[in-house]
Structure formats: structure tokens, C-alpha cells
Design an enzyme around this catalytic site. Structure first.
Site, mmCIF file in Angstrom:
data_model
loop_
_atom_site.group_PDB
_atom_site.id
_atom_site.type_symbol
_atom_site.label_atom_id
_atom_site.label_comp_id
_atom_site.label_asym_id
_atom_site.label_seq_id
_atom_site.Cartn_x
_atom_site.Cartn_y
_atom_site.Cartn_z
ATOM 1 N N ASP A 194 0.813 -1.211 0.000
ATOM 2 C CA ASP A 194 0.000 0.000 0.000
ATOM 3 C C ASP A 194 0.851 1.269 0.000
ATOM 4 O O ASP A 194 2.075 1.208 0.177
ATOM 5 C CB ASP A 194 -0.963 0.001 1.202
ATOM 6 C CG ASP A 194 -0.301 -0.452 2.508
ATOM 7 O OD1 ASP A 194 0.946 -0.489 2.565
ATOM 8 O OD2 ASP A 194 -1.021 -0.745 3.472
ATOM 9 N N ASP B 61 -7.658 -3.219 14.381
ATOM 10 C CA ASP B 61 -9.019 -3.627 13.998
ATOM 11 C C ASP B 61 -9.008 -4.804 13.025
ATOM 12 O O ASP B 61 -10.012 -5.129 12.408
ATOM 13 C CB ASP B 61 -9.752 -2.432 13.362
ATOM 14 C CG ASP B 61 -8.986 -1.860 12.163
ATOM 15 O OD1 ASP B 61 -7.961 -2.453 11.758
ATOM 16 O OD2 ASP B 61 -9.412 -0.823 11.633
ATOM 17 N N HIS C 128 -7.289 -5.006 10.193
ATOM 18 C CA HIS C 128 -7.098 -4.714 8.767
ATOM 19 C C HIS C 128 -5.768 -5.277 8.273
ATOM 20 O O HIS C 128 -4.800 -5.385 9.029
ATOM 21 C CB HIS C 128 -7.260 -3.215 8.447
ATOM 22 C CG HIS C 128 -6.161 -2.305 8.886
ATOM 23 N ND1 HIS C 128 -6.342 -1.282 9.798
ATOM 24 C CD2 HIS C 128 -4.856 -2.215 8.504
ATOM 25 C CE1 HIS C 128 -5.211 -0.620 9.949
ATOM 26 N NE2 HIS C 128 -4.289 -1.163 9.186
ATOM 27 N N GLU D 163 -9.667 -2.042 5.318
ATOM 28 C CA GLU D 163 -10.319 -1.780 6.597
ATOM 29 C C GLU D 163 -11.510 -2.723 6.785
ATOM 30 O O GLU D 163 -11.984 -3.324 5.815
ATOM 31 C CB GLU D 163 -10.809 -0.325 6.603
ATOM 32 C CG GLU D 163 -9.708 0.707 6.447
ATOM 33 C CD GLU D 163 -8.962 0.974 7.742
ATOM 34 O OE1 GLU D 163 -8.841 0.056 8.572
ATOM 35 O OE2 GLU D 163 -8.482 2.106 7.923
HETATM 36 C C1 GLP Z 1 -0.786 0.382 8.539
HETATM 37 C C2 GLP Z 1 -0.409 -0.435 7.327
HETATM 38 C C3 GLP Z 1 -0.606 -1.913 7.570
HETATM 39 C C4 GLP Z 1 0.051 -2.309 8.867
HETATM 40 C C5 GLP Z 1 -0.562 -1.540 10.001
HETATM 41 C C6 GLP Z 1 -0.015 -1.930 11.364
HETATM 42 O O1 GLP Z 1 -2.151 0.604 8.649
HETATM 43 N N1 GLP Z 1 -1.150 -0.054 6.165
HETATM 44 O O2 GLP Z 1 -0.078 -2.639 6.482
HETATM 45 O O3 GLP Z 1 -0.087 -3.691 9.057
HETATM 46 O O4 GLP Z 1 -0.309 -0.176 9.760
HETATM 47 O O5 GLP Z 1 1.140 -1.231 11.661
HETATM 48 P P1 GLP Z 1 2.112 -1.571 12.842
HETATM 49 O O6 GLP Z 1 2.909 -2.721 12.383
HETATM 50 O O7 GLP Z 1 2.929 -0.335 13.004
HETATM 51 O O8 GLP Z 1 1.264 -1.888 14.025
#
Ligand code: GLP
Length: 263
Positions: A72, A141, A143, A148
Site C-alpha cells: 500500500d 481492527d 485490517h 479496513e
Molecule cells: C498500517 C499499514 C498496515 C500495517 C498496520 C499496522 O495501517 N497499512 O499494512 O499492518 O499499519 O502497523 P504496525 O505494524 O505499526 O502496528
């Protein structure tokens, strides 16, 4: 589904990195037949990237014939913006390893034609023969990438509007200023991830425990996108003890026992 339960973040990072290196080496990638990796950003994969960099620099694994597709990118952040995923990947992984620039793919959040960008991204993945191993993290959540809750479980690469909770959570990377977090992103779809030969999700820390509970013990539901992994033939979740703290003790014991069995 395999659930790998490790003591803490460092052990999860090491396991994940060793798994990626093993998969690449076993594939014996060449210029004609590259190994295709799907890659995440976020704080969770940093330890895995760090381990992979060390292995690459020690000559234990090569990224010469590895092609990557990131999950992404925020819309409206140029690649040189320190919070763009282009910048994140360059600083935390790509500039330290022997990957070829032409083999790196990240959605272009600065494009004028989002629809074309998304279609081209899907086409590029297909042209490479599909993703061999898609790696991801999860949001609190549940995702995956920026899919989402409520995302179609068969979705493809597209624009997504971010939930307020995700914006709040990601504000930590923008000096805790929610107004600076982009409100939209380009993301591969859940269907795009599910098409990969293998999917490995890493989840560590207490704040991921609820998502892990729904993902592993709950029913498959678009309200907890991670739960779709139950439908993948080769899905792996790598968790630390905190992330599995809301699972039934029997569930934890079951997955630990299966992984530790030497018979
Ligand atoms: C963002 C990214 C996700 C990632 C999430 C969790 O929303 N788009 O791909 O998994 O953050 O991030 P973290 O690993 O910092 O908890």
C-alpha cells in the site's frame, strides 16, 4: 493455517526473516524466474527487515532476483516524504540490500489516474507470475494492508478511505497530529493477497490481541479482514505471547504442540 507463537517481538522477527530467507533460497531464483515477495510497512516488520539485511550483507541470502510488490501507499505523499511508504521501504530495507531498482514495485500515491494505477499494479503482479509469499502486518481492527473492516473479502487493488481509528493510530508517525495523516490510500485488495501462493502475517503486542482472537478463533468476516486467512491453503500467522493473550489456552497449546512436535 499455521500459527507460530514466539516469546517476543525479537523472536518473531527472527523467525519471519529466517522463513523468508529459506523460501527465497529454496526457490533458486534466476533473472528469468524471480521470486516474488509481497511486502508491508509499519513498525511490526522492522525487526524482520533488520534480520534480512544482516543475512543479505553476510552473503546468506540474495535479493538479486527477487521482485517485490508493496501492499500500500498513502495518497498525496511524494516518495521523498519521510512518512511515505516509498521512503520507509528505501530507508528501512531496499537501500541496504542487493535488490535491483527495476524489481521494486510500490503503488504510486501521486498518480493522477488512480484507476489505471491500480489496474496496472494488478497486471504487473500477474506478469511476474503472481506473488510467491505475501508478508503483512495487521491493524488493531484486523485490517490487512489498508483493507479496513467492511472491505470486500475478494477486493483487488484500489483506493480506500481510512477509518478514523487507523488515522488516529498512524498519527504517531506524523508527530501525533491526526490532521497530517492522509485520509486515503492505495492498497492491494484482500483478493490480491489471497492469490499469493503463501501468506505470512506478523502480529506482536497486546494491542493486536483482539484482532488475533477474531482472526484465529472467530468466523470469517469482513469486519475482521485478517480472518480471511482461514480460507488460505498456506496461511501463517507469526505472533508473540502478548498477541495470543486473548486466545483460549487450548488454542495456544494446540498450535504450540503441533509446531513443536518432532515425531
Ligand atoms: C498500517 C499499514 C498496515 C500495517 C498496520 C499496522 O495501517 N497499512 O499494512 O499492518 O499499519 O502497523 P504496525 O505494524 O505499526 O502496528
Amino acid at each position: 493455517m499455521r500459527v507460530i507463537i514466539k516469546k517476543d517481538y525479537d523472536e518473531c522477527s527472527k523467525w519471519a526473516a529466517d522463513f523468508v530467507a529459506y523460501k527465497i533460497k529454496r526457490f533458486h531464483p534466476t533473472a528469468e524466474k524471480s521470486f516474488v515477495l509481497g511486502l508491508p510497512t509499519g513498525s511490526t516488520p522492522l525487526g524482520m527487515y533488520h534480520n534480512l539485511i544482516k543475512q543479505n550483507q553476510a552473503g546468506k541470502v540474495s535479493f538479486e532476483n527477487v521482485v517485490t510488490f508493496n501492499m500500500d501507499e498513502y495518497i498525496g505523499l511524494p516518495p521523498e516524504h519521510p512518512q511515505s511508504y516509498h521512503y520507509f521501504m528505501k530507508e528501512n530495507f531496499f537501500k541496504h540490500i542487493n535488490i535491483q531498482q527495476k524489481n521494486i514495485h510500490i503503488p504510486n500515491g501521486m498518480t493522477r489516474d488512480f484507476e489505471k494505477e491500480c489496474q496496472d499494479y494488478e497486471t504487473a503482479i500477474k506478469k511476474c507470475g503472481g506473488v510467491n509469499l505475501f508478508i503483512g502486518g495487521i491493524g488493531t481492527d484486523g485490517h490487512i494492508a489498508f483493507n479496513e473492516p467492511g472491505s470486500s473479502l475478494t477486493s483487488r487493488t484500489r483506493i480506500k478511505t481510512l477509518r478514523l481509528d487507523t488515522i488516529k493510530s498512524n498519527a504517531r508517525f506524523f508527530d501525533n497530529d491526526m490532521t497530517r495523516v492522509p485520509k486515503t490510500a492505495l492498497t492491494v485488495g484482500i483478493g490480491t493477497i489471497m492469490d499469493a501462493e503463501e501468506v505470512m502475517i506478523i502480529a506482536t503486542g497486546k494491542n493486536k490481541a483482539e484482532a488475533i482472537k477474531h482472526g484465529i478463533e472467530g468466523s470469517v468476516s469482513h469486519m475482521w479482514p485478517i480472518s480471511i486467512l482461514q480460507m488460505h491453503q498456506h496461511g501463517i500467522i507469526v505472533c508473540d505471547e502478548e498477541a495470543v493473550s486473548l486466545l483460549q489456552p487450548e488454542t495456544v497449546n494446540y498450535f504450540k504442540e503441533i509446531e513443536n512436535r518432532t515425531l
